[in-house]
Design a protein around this motif. Sequence first.
Motif, PDB file in Angstrom:
ATOM      1  N   ALA A   1       0.836  -1.214   0.000  1.00 37.22           N
ATOM      2  CA  ALA A   1       0.000   0.000   0.000  1.00 37.22           C
ATOM      3  C   ALA A   1       0.865   1.256   0.000  1.00 37.22           C
ATOM      4  N   GLY A   2       1.976   1.202   0.750  1.00 35.16           N
ATOM      5  CA  GLY A   2       2.870   2.362   0.787  1.00 35.16           C
ATOM      6  C   GLY A   2       3.520   2.621  -0.557  1.00 35.16           C
ATOM      7  N   ILE A   3       3.942   1.535  -1.252  1.00 29.30           N
ATOM      8  CA  ILE A   3       4.562   1.709  -2.577  1.00 29.30           C
ATOM      9  C   ILE A   3       3.536   2.239  -3.573  1.00 29.30           C
ATOM     10  N   GLU A   4       2.289   1.742  -3.458  1.00 33.59           N
ATOM     11  CA  GLU A   4       1.207   2.258  -4.308  1.00 33.59           C
ATOM     12  C   GLU A   4       1.018   3.743  -4.069  1.00 33.59           C
ATOM     13  N   MET A   5       1.074   4.141  -2.791  1.00 29.44           N
ATOM     14  CA  MET A   5       0.898   5.558  -2.446  1.00 29.44           C
ATOM     15  C   MET A   5       2.071   6.385  -2.967  1.00 29.44           C
ATOM     16  N   ALA A   6       3.290   5.810  -2.911  1.00 28.38           N
ATOM     17  CA  ALA A   6       4.455   6.539  -3.411  1.00 28.38           C
ATOM     18  C   ALA A   6       4.328   6.811  -4.900  1.00 28.38           C
ATOM     19  N   GLY A   7       3.659   5.886  -5.628  1.00 30.71           N
ATOM     20  CA  GLY A   7       3.471   6.097  -7.059  1.00 30.71           C
ATOM     21  C   GLY A   7       2.583   7.282  -7.372  1.00 30.71           C
ATOM     22  N   HIS A   8       1.736   7.685  -6.425  1.00 29.12           N
ATOM     23  CA  HIS A   8       0.818   8.811  -6.644  1.00 29.12           C
ATOM     24  C   HIS A   8       1.449  10.156  -6.285  1.00 29.12           C
ATOM     25  N   THR A   9       2.678  10.159  -5.770  1.00 20.57           N
ATOM     26  CA  THR A   9       3.299  11.436  -5.373  1.00 20.57           C
ATOM     27  C   THR A   9       3.604  12.269  -6.599  1.00 20.57           C
ATOM     28  N   GLN A  10       3.565  13.590  -6.441  1.00 23.07           N
ATOM     29  CA  GLN A  10       3.679  14.511  -7.567  1.00 23.07           C
ATOM     30  C   GLN A  10       5.131  14.697  -7.998  1.00 23.07           C
ATOM     31  N   SER A  11       6.066  14.770  -7.031  1.00 27.28           N
ATOM     32  CA  SER A  11       7.457  15.078  -7.382  1.00 27.28           C
ATOM     33  C   SER A  11       8.369  13.932  -6.975  1.00 27.28           C
ATOM     34  N   LYS A  12       9.557  13.931  -7.566  1.00 27.96           N
ATOM     35  CA  LYS A  12      10.549  12.900  -7.266  1.00 27.96           C
ATOM     36  C   LYS A  12      11.011  13.000  -5.807  1.00 27.96           C
ATOM     37  N   ASP A  13      11.166  14.236  -5.300  1.00 28.46           N
ATOM     38  CA  ASP A  13      11.607  14.427  -3.910  1.00 28.46           C
ATOM     39  C   ASP A  13      10.604  13.834  -2.933  1.00 28.46           C
ATOM     40  N   ASP A  14       9.294  14.079  -3.190  1.00 32.46           N
ATOM     41  CA  ASP A  14       8.267  13.510  -2.308  1.00 32.46           C
ATOM     42  C   ASP A  14       8.308  11.979  -2.337  1.00 32.46           C
ATOM     43  N   GLN A  15       8.542  11.439  -3.538  1.00 27.31           N
ATOM     44  CA  GLN A  15       8.597   9.986  -3.670  1.00 27.31           C
ATOM     45  C   GLN A  15       9.773   9.404  -2.870  1.00 27.31           C
ATOM     46  N   ILE A  16      10.925  10.090  -2.947  1.00 25.44           N
ATOM     47  CA  ILE A  16      12.110   9.642  -2.186  1.00 25.44           C
ATOM     48  C   ILE A  16      11.816   9.681  -0.682  1.00 25.44           C
TER      49      ILE A  16
END
Length: 1521
Positions: A298-313
Amino acid sequence: YHSFLVSKQPGSKMVTSAKAAVPTVTDQAAAMQLGQCAKNLATCLAELRTAAQKAHEACGPLEIDSALNAVQTLKSELQDAKMATLEGQLKPLPGQTLEKCAQDLGSTSKAVGSSMAQLLTCAAQGNEHYTGVAARETAQALRTLAQAARGVAASTVEPQAAAAMLDSACHVMEGSAMLIHEAHQALVCPGDAESQQRLAQVAKAVSHSLNNCVNCLPGQKDVDMALRSIGEASKKLLVENLPPCSKSFQEAQTDLNHTAAELNHSAGDVVQSSRGNSSQLAMASGKFSQDFDEFLDAGIEMAGHTQSKDDQIQVIGNLKNISMASSKLLLAAKSLSVDPGAANAKNLLAAAARAVTESINQLITLCTQQAPGQKECDNALRELEAVRGMLDNPNEPVSDLSYFDCIESVMENSKVLGESMAGISQHCKTGNVPAFGDCVGVASKALCGLTEAAGQASYLVGVSDPNSQSGHQGLVDPIQFARANQAIQMASQNLVDPASSPSQVLSAATIVAKHTSALCNACRLASSKTANPVARRHFVQSAKEVANTTANLVKTIKALDGDFSDENRERCRVATTPLIEAVDNLSTFASNPEFASIPAQISHEGSAAQEPILRSARSMLDSSTHLLETARSLILNPKDPPTWSILAGHSRTVSDSIKSLITSIRDKAPGQRECDQSIDGINKSIRDIEQVSLAAVGQSLPRRDDISLEALQEQLTSAVQEIGHLIDPISTAARGEAAQLGHKVTQLASYFEPVIVASVGLASKHADHQQQMNILDQTKTLFESALQMLYAAKEGGGNPKATHTHDAIAEAAQLMKEAVDDIMVTLNEAASEGGMVGGMVESIAESIGRVSDSTLSYATELGGLASQVTVDYSQLAQQGRLAAATAEPEEVGSQIKTRVQELGHGCIYLVQKAGALQMSPTDSFSKRELIEYARAVTEKVSMVLSALQAGNKGTQACITAASSVSGIIADLDTTIMFASAGTLNAENDESFADHRENILKTAKALVEDTKLLVSGAASSQDKLAQAAQSSAKTITQLTDVVKLGAASMGSEDPETQVVLINAIRDVAKALAELISATKCAAGKAADDPSMYQLKSAAKVMVTNVTSLLKTVKAVEDEATRGTRALEATIECIKQELTFFQSKDIPEKSTTPEEFIRMTKGITVATAKAVAAGNSAQQEDVISTANLSRKAISDMLTTCKQAAYHPEVGEDVRNKALLYGIECTTGYIDLLEHVLLVLQKPTAEQKQQLAVLSKKVAGSVTELIQTAEAMKGSEWVDPEDPTVIAETELLGAAASIEAAAKKLEQLKPRGKPKQADESLDFEEQILEAAKSIAAATSALVKSASAAQRELVAQGKVGSIPANAVDDGQWSQGLISAARMVAAATSNLCEAANASVQGHASEEKLISSAKQVAASTAQLLVACKVKADQDSEAMRRLQAAGNAVKRASDNLVKAAQKAAFDKAEDNSVVVKTKFVGGIAQIIAAQEEMLRKERELEEARKKLAHIRQQQYKFLPSELREDQS
């Protein structure tokens, strides 16, 4: 031999416990039997020790071979067990179960690891003896391990699992055998690098085998599988590109919240199951790993929805943190299930569970977008669920907080919680969601803090219950080591984490430094306490390793702080590895059972005492949970009235539960209940002993015939000895160990009854009345000192911060020790007369045991010791001759002489044997003889002491009484301070009339005691002792009733209270003088000078008691009480003057400055006396009387102390004493005239007051001039303006230089000195502030040079000048120098605060302007006298200009920044009409008030300037205008 040492400790404890229990056994036959058995056991242990030591000397080297054979045998047994398993024939032994054997194996594996660590250390150091001991310990631990492994295999259903367990245990035995063999080889060639390396490799292999063995336990495999599952799942986070999203954002968010809640719940299940059986742990860990996998997806799925690369990191980083925290949780659960009794294991597990919750909360906060306020409430609810486990089973310490720290924590957190709850309600109404979220977070942290404090407080309450078994501190604290180990590992991870910010790196470095420093200190203490030389060296070596690796790590952290590059971070990671290894090795070695503490065991009564605290804390958590759930719904719909009422109800419940928690914690304060019970018991015992004393006085004490004199003697001796052993533990507990206080006090109380029974029985056996009274009096003294000790201990309460009670505790402990010593001397003396030497023999046996446990002194020291014995005896013989000549009756003198001579013969033999031993240090026969003669000398010294004690009972009683009275005077001084402050109040509604008769009756009793005391000086020592004790007791009673009377008058009239207390203080002081005179006059002839002093002291005593009686009668009469107070003051001053005129030299001296300061009080008192005479008001007269008493007393004391200063000449001393007498007599005349005016108030009489006051003023002036003369030519006048100017200038320069250095240390560093326009505002502030600091430093130094130039030119004299203008100039220069230094310091603080964002630009501007203003004032002050064209003046002007320029630059920079920020500042205008009008009116009111204040300030400043500068030159006035 080592086995004997292990068994000796419980044997010695049994002897100690049996001896402690003997006095409390009521059955006489059983008590005697128990005492005799304890003595027999002690004797047998001593003999066994000797035999074991001899056996060890003969067989010691064989221990390693024996251990090796034992381990090989164990290996063979395990192989046989494996064969039986394969054949299905292996059965568990009686009493063996799977769970018990698994726990035994887990705990024993740690013992094996620890003993192997010690084996390695001993072998590396080449110590054969301790290597054998460590090998034997290892073999014993391996035996237990083999039995446990066999039991697990026999109880396991699956044959493969059973065989795997036995295989792993066989590998452990095989490796251990090789380790012991290598250790033996290392002893053959110590220091050989190759053998040391082989030893280390074998040890690592054994450690690996041990871990495999533990991992074969049921449930452990499942935990390992869960750990591997988490590790495999976490690999998904290492991919560069995340898989494409398969759900919408809302679905992903919902999924994440759901899986987060499931994972948090599973973490709680893991914590619970780790305390259950292995199957529960297996199930919980499997469920946890499954939930973790779902949460990670679920967390990885949520990371895919982040807008920027920094937020994803950032999201991926948080998921990694959750993975790490989850692994640590399973490892902690695994460790606890293996060894539930391990130190701090439960706390580490709870901390790991909280870490999982916190990391989940961080992720949820980062990547969910819920309705307002929802995620904050969810996070808080998860945190509360995580801490709830602390309250389930509080049998271990939760933190390091003391009981009083817990109370402080509860008070602070409850205040924070109250404010945040109010904020939650307020922000729900206003809809301020961000502020609502902040309040919810603060409330959650406060609730967690409250829960932690409540858990720790409940643990301390349970442990402190007398029925609980208090723990014993070991050589090291394994909990401290475990916490430090964990904290250092966590901090090291933060150091090397690429996502760590500079502040986090700095915080981690601080944590590492703090804990490594604590570990090094713990090692240092442990090395100083242990008698094991191998352990001592290992602790020292470990501390060095930890310190060196920490130093290396700090160097890499400094480099990382300067440049956060990957290379520096890698260096930092490499440096953390040896530190973690060193700390791990130290923790393993410290976990040896030999060093371990014995944990406390809480009784049922202790658990019951915990319950109110736990109930309140649980209620607080439950109601807080409901409150947060309600607030979560209310922030979405703030217009719902029923929800508001529910919120109010929960808020009330939270508030009530916190109040209940605070009350419960305060009521259950450790030791207080036990102290109260013991105080009641000892008061009863004192009453009982007083009744027995009355019966003894009346010759009606019934004789006790059911027990022998020797048995009673032994009972009393053992009880008093046990009381003596408890004094120091109670004192220590009262000062800082609250949990031990109840135990020790209860133990002390158990001896009150046995002491009463034995002392009464012993007194009844004596036919001599004096011996009866002596025993009973000493017993009563012991009880009274114990009562004082208990009161002091109760007030201290074990609070280390209550330092004001520590002196009283120490004093009470000393008095109690003296009382114990006194009664023991009496008992030993009686025992020796009756031929009963059992107690002495036992005492000598204890000493022999202590000698055998310690190291022997070198024979080379004997010469110096023999010489010291000779010197000491010659002094003793001289004093003994005088004592024998003056002792009475003559039998006592003869006894003293005989015993001193016998002691001399013993010293001769002792010195001779010391010389013989020096000639041949190895001669065992000479050693034995020396020891025997040393014992004989010790016995003869005690006989001399008992003889001396018998000859001066009265004198000793006088000394004790004088000490008591001295304490009373000090207590009265304190009471006067309270009364003067208006805080002396009665405890209940009572009037002075209730106490008047009691005061008068007690005062008359004191007069009778005084007569007995005076007559006692000429009679026997016994009568003198009785009189001294009686007078001390009566003055104590009189003081108490007078204090009660003063308190009953109420704090509304403090001056009258002071008058009354001063009256009893005068009586106590006179009694102290009388007792001292009695002691000196005892046994002297009637015409001896000391007898005249005695009579004089008796007269003063009677006068002061009479004065007290008059004061008591007049104190309620408002018309005469002032007059009475004045009469008492005059009498007191006359007595002080008499003492001043005596030839006694004061014990200490004082400075002339202190003397001058004390004369100022007389000036104030004189003015008040004149005013009181003119007003004739009784209140003014009382105030004058109290003030005059203190002023004259202080002046006379300091005058005599200053006059007898070693550097004061004879003529100056005589002058000072003469003027002190003149001043006092003049003041007495003034007070007597005030008394006359009160009786006959005429105008002529009042005019005479001014004449007398001038006479006193003249005497004061002469006193001050004499004090000036005391200083001599080398002294400087501290009040001289010129000296002050020079001092202040130099001080200002130093202050400014220090401030400049402080600024230099502030970041940012390394900037160029020239102005740089590209700097941001903070850097401009620092550059400007540095410039100002440097310029002001130069300015003040230049001003100092100008001052010296003026002195050289003669415009200002170096001798104190009386000219007004010179003085004004100096004062101006002093003031300016102080202002420059202070302003610069303020500027630096403002600059520092502004850079850190804690202060406004306005404060900085104000500070800079103040620097400029003070600089201008300094320039003006120097211009007044200086030559305008001088070099110093030019430098001064240049320095001033530099300061002004630097200040202007700083003001401009700050004003610009303030202007830029002005747009952001806005006023919140109320929208409602009435509120808006009120706001306008308030603003206009504030504006008008400020304008009026400004105008008044301007007028005041103008007036000050006119008055200050009217004498200055005209050009200067023009400058100022």
